[in-house]
Design a protein around this motif. Structure first.
Motif, short mmCIF file in Angstrom:
data_model
loop_
_atom_site.label_atom_id
_atom_site.label_comp_id
_atom_site.label_asym_id
_atom_site.label_seq_id
_atom_site.Cartn_x
_atom_site.Cartn_y
_atom_site.Cartn_z
N SER A 101 64.28 33.25 60.56
CA SER A 101 64.68 32.57 61.76
C SER A 101 65.22 31.26 61.77
N THR A 169 61.27 28.59 67.52
CA THR A 169 61.85 29.46 66.73
C THR A 169 62.59 30.53 67.50
N GLN A 171 64.74 34.00 66.32
CA GLN A 171 64.63 35.28 65.52
C GLN A 171 66.39 35.50 65.07
#
Length: 203
Positions: A101, A169, A171
């Motif tokens: 990520s 975050t 991905q």
């Protein structure tokens, strides 16, 4: 399919590899004169830092701009640094990726998690951090997605908050994971400048 275009640019760039302090350091020189420097952890293959530099308007060498890794503090004279210092309580925004990520950390944000919202602005191709108390607002792009011409996906975005740090975050899409894996294989084949004889540059 546009994905190979960035990979092709990386392949075409002049590259110098140095192995030092447990890191594989790669310097890229592109046809347009831009430079990119990356550092990877040798054991994990994890990207530690990425910086860019291009010629300024007078043709001289510009300053390095950090894309991934710890932001570099400007080198000021002793007197200046005493007079002009950034407040240690100001939010510090930096990107620190994982293998799967893209990740950003904003330090010095003491508000509880429910205060924050992180969203994707598809038309502007950026992510936006907002707070309900109006204390912090930040727009940031994901250059990797731009380079591979991939759309932003709100479902790939998440965030958490701990120790006065907001951690965001995103991905990595499968296209980028595949391209990164391919690039790592190729970089490992390049002889490092400090590993013995042989020219370290490849075209």
């Amino acid at each position: 399919m546009a994905v190979p275009s960035w990979l092709e640019r990386l392949r075409a760039a002049g590259k110098t590899v140095l192995v030092q302090d447990g890191k594989r350091k790669i310097h890229y020189l592109f046809e347009d004169g831009k430079e990119m420097a990356e550092e990877y952890d040798i054991k994990t293959g994890q990207l530690m830092s990425r910086k860019w530099r291009e010629k300024n308007t007078l043709g001289g060498t510009g300053k390095w701009q950090v894309e991934v890794g710890e932001p570099t503090s400007p080198l000021l004279g002793a007197l200046e640094s005493e007079l002009i210092t950034e407040s240690s309580s100001n939010p510090i925004f930096m990107r620190k990726d994982t293998l799967s990520s893209f990740q950003w950390r904003i330090r010095n944000l003491p508000y509880p998690k429910e205060v924050y919202s992180v969203s994707v602005e598809e038309e502007q191709r950026c992510c936006v951090i907002r707070t309900t108390n109006k204390k912090y607002y930040k727009k940031f792009s994901i250059p990797d997605l731009d380079r591979y011409h991939l759309p932003l996906d709100a479902a790939a975005l998440s965030f958490t908050h701990a120790n006065n740090t907001l951690i965001i975050t995103y991905q990595k899409p499968k296209e980028i994971l595949a391209a990164e894996e391919q690039l790592q294989k190729e970089l490992k084949k390049i002889k490092a400048a400090n590993s013995g004889d042989g020219d370290c540059k490849t075209q």
